[in-house]
Design an enzyme around this catalytic site. Structure first.
Site, PDB file in Angstrom:
ATOM      1  N   ARG A  87       2.739  -3.203  -0.042  1.00 48.54           N
ATOM      2  CA  ARG A  87       1.596  -3.968   0.479  1.00 48.54           C
ATOM      3  C   ARG A  87       0.535  -4.202  -0.594  1.00 48.54           C
ATOM      4  O   ARG A  87      -0.651  -4.228  -0.335  1.00 48.54           O
ATOM      5  CB  ARG A  87       0.973  -3.266   1.704  1.00 48.54           C
ATOM      6  CG  ARG A  87       1.962  -3.030   2.831  1.00 48.54           C
ATOM      7  CD  ARG A  87       2.493  -4.324   3.412  1.00 48.54           C
ATOM      8  NE  ARG A  87       3.521  -4.075   4.412  1.00 48.54           N
ATOM      9  CZ  ARG A  87       4.835  -4.103   4.184  1.00 48.54           C
ATOM     10  NH1 ARG A  87       5.280  -4.394   2.956  1.00 48.54           N
ATOM     11  NH2 ARG A  87       5.707  -3.873   5.131  1.00 48.54           N
ATOM     12  N   SER A 114       0.955  -4.024  12.038  1.00 46.22           N
ATOM     13  CA  SER A 114       0.901  -2.597  11.743  1.00 46.22           C
ATOM     14  C   SER A 114      -0.462  -2.261  11.139  1.00 46.22           C
ATOM     15  O   SER A 114      -0.879  -2.846  10.147  1.00 46.22           O
ATOM     16  CB  SER A 114       2.015  -2.221  10.768  1.00 46.22           C
ATOM     17  OG  SER A 114       2.013  -0.841  10.514  1.00 46.22           O
ATOM     18  N   GLU A 162      -3.630  -0.964   6.539  1.00 44.87           N
ATOM     19  CA  GLU A 162      -3.199  -2.261   6.031  1.00 44.87           C
ATOM     20  C   GLU A 162      -4.259  -3.307   6.352  1.00 44.87           C
ATOM     21  O   GLU A 162      -4.424  -4.287   5.633  1.00 44.87           O
ATOM     22  CB  GLU A 162      -1.868  -2.674   6.666  1.00 44.87           C
ATOM     23  CG  GLU A 162      -0.660  -1.902   6.159  1.00 44.87           C
ATOM     24  CD  GLU A 162       0.639  -2.532   6.629  1.00 44.87           C
ATOM     25  OE1 GLU A 162       0.655  -3.754   6.901  1.00 44.87           O
ATOM     26  OE2 GLU A 162       1.642  -1.816   6.724  1.00 44.87           O
TER      27      GLU A 162
END
Length: 311
Positions: A183, A234, A304
């Site tokens: 990420r 998420s 995230e």
């Protein structure tokens, strides 16, 4: 709105009078309409440029007037403040063309991953099926190195094109220069670079097999994820060697709520908006989850989701 923002607004209206494709201009626009979380107060200005040059023009004029800007795609990983955003939010939504040349798929930053995956399918190209159900734009996906089901952008990206708002110059980067991680990409360390488009290298495949895989992944998402509620996907990054969602579940937090924000009872890795959640609710819930997991498992988890302040 402040005097500087009004000056930018008038400038852009004049610009539109001499442009073939108008920049969409909205004032005091609620960010609930432009994020998958459906959370966020009004932005002073919400702008949708139609092309690269329009985007460049907006950013340069905003810089001249010392106006804060933020460029977004689909808003799928963002949590805007309840008080909104003082300045201009610039969305790449109208920059969404996608084309295929051989096994290379090129998509503008605002093109959704779903549209890009469908274009790949239509040309019998495989390798992009993993992205079909990710609720993001191609620009946001490169920025975050989005991934799912053992696939990620780093595996298929050839190069990206960007605009450097500090140098007022366009540029390109090959895959290796992106410094991809989990990420992560080099773009996160360079907010002055705005992603404009990306090229992906795919492989020849069988249409029936590609469609079957895309459908299977969508069924798996619907079965395991709370797609019926607004969310940012998420919420937390995967903790090394552990499944973060499993730890949240084991800590007894599945279903735990703060105001309208709740840990999904379907998948503990998701914080959902039950309908009236505020950014303050989500932040408080994130803080509680992090504190509980640190106390129970001695781990510090990272989000995230990117939180965007009012000023």
């Amino acid at each position: 709105m402040e005097k500087k923002t009004n000056a930018l607004l008038e400038n852009l209206r004049t610009y539109n009078q001499n442009s073939a494709k108008e920049i969409q201009i909205l004032t005091d626009e609620p960010m609930t309409r432009h994020t998958t979380f459906r959370i966020g107060g009004p932005a002073d200005l919400y702008l949708e440029p139609a092309c690269e040059n329009d985007l460049r023009y907006i950013l340069q004029k905003a810089k001249e007037l010392d106006i804060r800007t933020m460029v977004i795609g689909r808003g799928s990983n963002l949590l805007f403040d309840d008080a909104g955003f003082r300045g201009a939010v610039i969305a790449t939504s109208a920059m969404r063309s996608v084309d295929v040349n051989g096994n290379i798929l090129r998509a503008e930053a605002g093109c959704t991953l779903r549209a890009a995956a469908n274009a790949a399918f239509e040309h019998s190209l495989t390798g992009f099926e993993f992205a079909h159900g990710i609720p993001a734009s191609c620009g946001g996906a490169v920025f975050m190195n989005a991934g799912a089901y053992d696939g990620e952008i780093a595996q298929v990206l050839v190069r990206s094109r960007y605009y450097d708002r500090v140098k007022d110059a366009f540029g390109e980067m090959e895959n290796a220069a992106h410094e991809f991680g989990y990420r992560e990409s080099i773009y996160r360390a360079h907010p002055e670079w705005v992603i404009l488009s990306a090229e992906f290298c795919l492989r020849e495949g069988n249409c029936d097999e590609i469609r079957a895989k895309m459908d299977d992944l969508m069924h798996r998402r619907a079965d395991k994820q709370p797609l019926e509620y607004p969310s940012a996907g998420s919420t937390f990054k995967r903790y090394p060697g552990r499944f973060t969602a499993q730890m949240i579940d084991e800590a007894g937090l599945k279903g735990y709520a703060v105001g309208g924000a709740q840990v999904s009872e379907k998948h503990a890795g998701f914080i959902i908006n039950r309908g009236d959640a505020t950014a303050a609710d989500v932040r408080a819930l994130i803080a509680h989850i992090r504190a509980e997991l640190e106390k129970k498992f001695s781990v510090i988890i990272e989000t995230e989701v990117i939180s965007v302040s009012e000023k």
